[in-house]
Design a protein around this motif. Structure first.
Motif, short mmCIF file in Angstrom:
data_model
loop_
_atom_site.label_atom_id
_atom_site.label_comp_id
_atom_site.label_asym_id
_atom_site.label_seq_id
_atom_site.Cartn_x
_atom_site.Cartn_y
_atom_site.Cartn_z
N SER A 135 2.13 5.09 -11.40
CA SER A 135 2.88 3.97 -10.82
C SER A 135 3.03 4.13 -9.31
CB SER A 135 4.25 3.86 -11.50
OG SER A 135 4.95 5.09 -11.42
N ILE A 136 3.41 5.34 -8.85
CA ILE A 136 3.54 5.56 -7.40
C ILE A 136 2.17 5.50 -6.73
CG2 ILE A 136 4.16 7.29 -5.67
CD1 ILE A 136 6.45 8.13 -7.52
N GLY A 137 1.16 6.06 -7.39
CA GLY A 137 -0.19 5.96 -6.83
C GLY A 137 -0.66 4.52 -6.70
N SER A 138 -0.30 3.67 -7.68
CA SER A 138 -0.67 2.25 -7.60
C SER A 138 0.04 1.57 -6.45
CB SER A 138 -0.34 1.56 -8.93
OG SER A 138 -1.07 2.13 -9.99
N LEU A 139 1.34 1.84 -6.28
CA LEU A 139 2.08 1.24 -5.16
C LEU A 139 1.50 1.69 -3.82
CD1 LEU A 139 5.73 1.66 -6.49
CD2 LEU A 139 4.46 -0.49 -6.24
N ASP A 140 1.09 2.94 -3.73
CA ASP A 140 0.50 3.45 -2.48
C ASP A 140 -0.83 2.76 -2.19
OD1 ASP A 140 0.57 5.04 -0.24
OD2 ASP A 140 -0.44 6.73 -1.20
N LEU A 141 -1.61 2.46 -3.24
CA LEU A 141 -2.88 1.73 -3.04
C LEU A 141 -2.64 0.30 -2.60
CD1 LEU A 141 -4.89 3.07 -6.11
CD2 LEU A 141 -5.37 3.55 -3.72
N ILE A 142 -1.63 -0.34 -3.18
CA ILE A 142 -1.29 -1.72 -2.77
C ILE A 142 -0.87 -1.74 -1.32
CG2 ILE A 142 0.30 -3.64 -3.16
CD1 ILE A 142 0.30 -2.91 -6.10
N LYS A 143 -0.13 -0.72 -0.88
CA LYS A 143 0.30 -0.64 0.52
C LYS A 143 -0.89 -0.64 1.47
CE LYS A 143 2.57 2.50 3.76
NZ LYS A 143 3.18 3.84 3.94
N ASP A 144 -1.99 0.06 1.07
CA ASP A 144 -3.18 0.11 1.92
C ASP A 144 -4.00 -1.17 1.85
OD1 ASP A 144 -2.49 2.70 2.58
OD2 ASP A 144 -3.70 3.59 0.98
N GLN A 145 -3.85 -1.97 0.77
CA GLN A 145 -4.70 -3.14 0.57
C GLN A 145 -4.03 -4.46 0.97
OE1 GLN A 145 -6.20 -3.01 -3.49
NE2 GLN A 145 -6.59 -0.80 -3.35
N SER A 146 -2.72 -4.46 1.13
CA SER A 146 -2.03 -5.70 1.52
C SER A 146 -0.79 -5.33 2.33
CB SER A 146 -1.63 -6.51 0.29
OG SER A 146 -0.88 -7.65 0.66
N SER A 147 -0.66 -5.93 3.50
CA SER A 147 0.51 -5.69 4.35
C SER A 147 1.60 -6.72 4.12
CB SER A 147 0.07 -5.72 5.83
OG SER A 147 -0.51 -6.98 6.15
N ASN A 148 1.37 -7.68 3.24
CA ASN A 148 2.34 -8.76 3.02
C ASN A 148 3.20 -8.53 1.79
OD1 ASN A 148 1.19 -10.15 5.23
ND2 ASN A 148 -0.39 -11.03 3.89
N VAL A 149 3.02 -7.41 1.13
CA VAL A 149 3.75 -7.14 -0.10
C VAL A 149 4.67 -5.95 0.14
CG1 VAL A 149 3.57 -6.62 -2.56
CG2 VAL A 149 1.80 -7.98 -1.45
N ASP A 150 5.93 -6.07 -0.27
CA ASP A 150 6.91 -5.01 -0.08
C ASP A 150 6.79 -4.00 -1.22
OD1 ASP A 150 9.03 -3.45 0.64
OD2 ASP A 150 10.58 -4.81 -0.11
N VAL A 151 6.26 -2.82 -0.90
CA VAL A 151 6.08 -1.78 -1.92
C VAL A 151 6.96 -0.57 -1.64
CG1 VAL A 151 3.70 -2.44 -2.45
CG2 VAL A 151 4.14 -0.81 -0.61
N LEU A 152 7.81 -0.62 -0.60
CA LEU A 152 8.61 0.53 -0.23
C LEU A 152 9.67 0.82 -1.29
CD1 LEU A 152 9.09 -0.14 3.59
CD2 LEU A 152 7.35 1.25 2.44
N LEU A 153 9.99 2.09 -1.43
CA LEU A 153 10.97 2.54 -2.42
C LEU A 153 12.31 2.76 -1.73
CD1 LEU A 153 8.73 5.18 -4.26
CD2 LEU A 153 9.22 2.85 -4.98
N SER A 154 13.32 2.05 -2.20
CA SER A 154 14.65 2.16 -1.58
C SER A 154 15.32 3.49 -1.91
CB SER A 154 15.53 0.99 -2.04
OG SER A 154 15.62 0.98 -3.46
N ASP A 155 15.06 4.03 -3.09
CA ASP A 155 15.66 5.31 -3.50
C ASP A 155 14.60 6.40 -3.54
OD1 ASP A 155 17.54 7.13 -4.36
OD2 ASP A 155 17.35 6.58 -6.48
N ALA A 156 13.84 6.51 -2.46
CA ALA A 156 12.75 7.48 -2.42
C ALA A 156 13.26 8.90 -2.54
CB ALA A 156 11.95 7.31 -1.12
#
Length: 692
Positions: A135-156
């Motif tokens: 799940s975290i790996g998928s969010l990290d990939l989305i971060k690299d592929q789209s800058s318009n989607v909020d993938v940051l973790l508030s409780d990192a």
């Protein structure tokens, strides 16, 4: 003499050998590109799964092989279907996003926006390491592929601590809190997952927790395994574990985690450069794997090592082929990264070259190798004082600029065994027959071991045979090869082998036939003489027939040992066999031919009597049909009966039972048809006659 020595020196050769004590590793070669095309073969433009598609595309990307146009259309459809499906697991999404990062499929931001909440929900409720990883790996990939989607973790910070809670004191990790077994492979997944958490954190994570993770990495590297050649690797400690992985996949997992963590953290991770270089040697030492998963783990790990912030390993490689000193008298040495890219500005030094077996042994001290820009290789000019023999060359790679952008691991000094080979000159070869008592020369003949001539001598049991010769190197030094044998072979194929020893500058052997009569089994006659001289550094090693000796030995006493039985030729069973002559028994006496024919005639008497009886009784032809069709069936019926009788005759004469039954089946069917027709006609005629 001098001209021959010079000619021998000009063909002096340098052989680089790879052995267990000091292996020389080669970077990724063209063989990997060829193997990748064979291991990753799409069917109808796609792979069975997105995981296999990602591994293939990643391998092609690293090796510089462009396969995107072949598989992009079908694979992108599968990617979009997986990303748009509500039933896709985090693992499926992870591989789909990995493929999309390489192929750049036309995935809209709305599709990413629909996936992100699902992945964040999995992160919040995850209880196993694999759920966090995908799940975290998928969010990290989305971060690299789209800058318009909020993938940051508030409780990192909380997520970081939840994953860190699965760690063990020795640097390994558990897959879940319910699983007590710790794993090195899981440690690599956990470190890479924590690197993703740092990358996705909306606020800075506590540096003390990150410092603790660095200590865990150091502890993990304390348990690393090592081979004698400087190769390092990781392996699982618990073999019975359910999630057990082999050394290749385990080491690959740790390398991915280490390099990913180093990319997202500041400061350095203190790891010895020799261990990073040893990991590179482990992956390069595998060669070209024959399994697609192993191939992917190898090239992906090497790519991670080549672009990491800890230290980039530099590989010193030497050619494994023979380099003749007549060709510029040079040894070529190359220094590359693990994927074959050019190394930074550096110097290669030959620190020491020691000859094996010598007491002081130091021939060369700190000689810099010359750099050739065209071939991007360093060259060593061997001194003319270097003679044939086995040497141990010690190389050292020195970086020029201490402020390089990357940190490089050169591995200190690399020891390489080297064989300097050349032509050895054979001089003063002679064979002599001596009297045993006086030691006077009975006969003496010169030998030309470089030519094709042979000599012939004779001796008895009261005499001796002496063989002597000299061996010198191209520089005129005495040469002592590993193997020097003299073999005498009797005409009955009984062989005797003797070791030729050396005394000073000469090789010499004495054969006292009086003391060897029992060893020779008292076998007189002709013996072939064969000389064998061989060594790893001797280019003109030879096994040569040098002549014959006629031995006159005394008669063997009664209790003398007998010659051993010679082994049979294993190919003799395939040769022609002895002709088999067989005499059949005499045939029994038979009656005369005339008597047999008379008996045959008597067998026809009953048939003749039957025919005569029919004539006497009178044959009734009144009921034979007169109409054309019934008459035809009647004739065919009688012909069928005649055919059956003739078949019986043939069966008695030569036919076998099976053939007779087959033909009889056809004739029976024929008789059934025509007999039914003719009998039906006779029955109908009889009915009409009675009615009238």
């Amino acid at each position: 003499m001098a001209a021959r020595t010079l000619a021998g020196f000009l063909v002096l050769a340098l052989v680089i050998t790879i052995c267990e004590a000091a292996s020389v590793f080669q970077p990724i070669t063209h063989a990997h590109r060829s193997a990748a095309s064979q291991l990753f073969t799409p069917v109808d433009g796609s792979f069975p799964s997105l995981e296999e598609a990602y591994e293939a595309l990643r391998s092609f990307e690293i090796l510089g092989v462009d396969k995107k146009p072949v598989i992009k259309s079908a694979t992108c459809r599968s990617v979009i279907e997986t990303l748009g499906s509500s039933s896709s697991s985090p693992k499926d999404l992870f591989h789909a996003l990995g493929v999309n990062g390489i192929l750049k499929c036309e995935v809209k931001d709305q599709l990413f926006e629909g996936i992100v909440p699902k992945l964040k929900a999995v992160v919040s409720s995850a209880s196993s390491l694999l759920d966090f990883y995908y799940s975290i790996g998928s969010l990290d990939l989305i971060k690299d592929q789209s800058s318009n989607v909020d993938v940051l973790l508030s409780d990192a910070d909380g997520i970081f601590r939840s994953i860190k809670a699965l760690s063990q004191s020795d640097g390994r990790w558990r897959y879940s809190s319910n699983n007590p077994e710790s794993s090195t492979y899981a440690a690599g997944l956990a470190i890479k997952t924590l690197a993703g958490v740092i990358s996705l954190a909306s606020s800075e994570i506590d540096q003390s927790v990150i410092g603790t993770l660095k200590n865990d990495i150091s502890k993990l590297f304390d348990s690393i395994e090592k081979y004698d050649d400087g190769t390092f690797y990781f392996d699982e400690k618990v073999v019975e574990a359910q999630e057990h992985q082999g050394p290749l996949s385990t080491t690959s997992s740790v390398v991915r985690g280490l390099t990913a963590f180093a990319d997202v953290t500041s400061g350095s991770i203190k790891l010895p450069g020799e261990k990073i270089l040893g990991l590179a040697k482990f992956f390069l030492g595998i060669g070209v794997p024959g399994d697609a998963k192993d191939f992917f783990n190898q090239v992906d790990s090497l790519a991670c090592l080549e672009n990491n912030r800890v230290s980039v390993p530099l590989i010193l490689s030497l050619p494994a082929s023979v380099l003749s000193l007549s060709k510029k008298n040079q040894l070529k040495v190359k220094v590359n990264t693990v994927l074959g890219s050019n190394a930074p500005s550096l110097t290669v030094k030959l620190v020491r070259a020691s000859k094996s077996g010598s007491k002081d042994g130091s021939i060369i001290e700190s000689q810099d190798l010359k750099f050739d820009k065209e071939s991007e290789s360093h060259f060593l000019d061997l001194p003319k004082t270097v003679d044939v023999g086995k040497f141990l060359f010690v190389f050292e790679v020195v970086l020029h600029d201490s402020e390089l952008e990357k940190v490089y691991a050169t591995g200190g000094q690399t020891q390489v065994p080297v064989y300097v080979t050349g032509f050895i000159k054979v001089d003063n070869a002679e064979i002599t027959v001596l009297d045993s008592d006086l030691g006077s020369v009975e006969s003496q003949k010169k030998l030309d071991l470089a030519g094709e001539n042979v000599v012939s001598v004779s001796a008895n049991h009261l005499q001796k045979l002496r063989l002597s010769f000299q061996l010198t190197t191209p520089l005129g030094h005495v040469f002592k090869p590993h193997q020097v044998f003299l073999k005498l072979r009797h005409e009955t194929k009984v062989e005797h082998i003797f070791v030729v020893g050396s005394s000073g500058k000469k090789f010499e052997i004495f054969l006292d036939f009086l003391g060897l009569v029992e060893k020779f089994y008292y076998l007189s006659g002709s013996y072939d003489i064969q000389l064998t001289v061989g060594d790893a550094v001797m280019e003109n090693s030879f096994l040569k027939a040098i002549g014959q000796i006629e031995l006159d030995l005394p008669e063997a006493p009664e209790k003398a040992p007998r010659p051993p039985l010679q082994p049979a030729d294993p190919y003799s069973k395939y040769g022609p066999k002895a002709e088999i002559s067989h005499i059949f028994r005499v045939p029994e006496k038979r009656p005369p031919k005339e008597l047999s024919l008379a008996f045959l005639g008597l067998t026809f008497v009953p048939l003749i009597g039957f025919l005569i009886g029919l004539l006497r009784l009178g044959v009734n032809f009144k009921n034979f049909p007169s109409s054309a069709v019934p008459a035809t069936f009647a004739i065919l019926f009688h012909l069928g009966i005649a055919a059956v009788l003739f078949l019986y005759f043939l069966f008695w004469l030569k036919l076998d039972l099976f053939t007779t039954l087959k033909v009889l089946g056809f004739l029976g069917a024929f008789l059934l048809i025509v007999g039914h027709r003719i009998l039906s006609h006779l029955a109908s005629s009889s009915t009409k006659l009675k009615s009238a």
